[in-house]
Design an enzyme around this catalytic site. Structure first.
Site, mmCIF file in Angstrom:
data_model
loop_
_atom_site.group_PDB
_atom_site.id
_atom_site.type_symbol
_atom_site.label_atom_id
_atom_site.label_comp_id
_atom_site.label_asym_id
_atom_site.label_seq_id
_atom_site.Cartn_x
_atom_site.Cartn_y
_atom_site.Cartn_z
ATOM 1 N N HIS A 2 1.595 4.475 -2.910
ATOM 2 C CA HIS A 2 1.687 5.928 -2.718
ATOM 3 C C HIS A 2 2.996 6.439 -3.301
ATOM 4 C CE1 HIS A 2 -1.713 6.749 -0.173
ATOM 5 N NE2 HIS A 2 -1.361 5.893 0.746
ATOM 6 N N HIS A 19 0.839 -1.193 0.000
ATOM 7 C CA HIS A 19 0.000 0.000 0.000
ATOM 8 C C HIS A 19 0.882 1.254 0.000
ATOM 9 C CE1 HIS A 19 -3.586 2.327 1.655
ATOM 10 N NE2 HIS A 19 -2.604 3.173 1.756
ATOM 11 N N GLU A 20 1.877 1.247 0.890
ATOM 12 C CA GLU A 20 2.781 2.401 0.971
ATOM 13 C C GLU A 20 3.563 2.582 -0.329
ATOM 14 O OE1 GLU A 20 2.857 4.674 3.308
ATOM 15 O OE2 GLU A 20 1.168 3.570 4.115
#
Ligand code: ZN
Ligand code: ZN
Length: 113
Positions: free
Chosen positions: A31, A27-28
């Site tokens: 980004h 998820h990170e």
């Protein structure tokens, strides 16, 4: 300033287990990757949603659900009523022209704390 650090704290490992932590890392990375590519890197952006689905990342961001509640932002701004001098503390910058004093409907002025 290190803006692209990806930090996973040990507390997260315990709460979620390694598989879930891996998903959070993905998820990170979504980004991170999209930000670098100058694409939509925020949760609401279609680019982000598509990439997250593609890599099988977690829906959750860095913070654990119960940690999110604990994190307290400092008050950095205040809105001061120009008429009755009531002070409204704000954590984020707001446009004072969009608000009125709750007591007297007077004009508000934004200042930093
Ligand atoms: Zn996120
Ligand atoms: Zn007022």
């Amino acid at each position: 300033m290190k803006t692209h650090n990806i930090e996973i704290n040990p507390h997260q490992l315990n709460a979620y287990g390694e598989a879930e932590v891996e998903k959070i890392i993905k998820h990170e990375l979504c980004h991170y990757h999209l930000h670098l590519a100058k694409k939509g890197y925020q949760h609401r952006d279609p680019d982000f949603k598509a990439l997250l689905k593609q890599v099988g990342g977690s829906r959750y961001c860095k913070s654990l659900p119960d940690q999110g509640k604990k994190r307290v932002l400092p008050y950095r701004y205040k809105l001061v009523c120009q008429t009755c001098k009531t002070v409204y503390m704000r954590k984020r910058k707001v446009d004072p022209r969009r608000y009125r004093c709750g007591k007297c409907r007077g004009e508000l002025k934004l200042t930093t704390v």
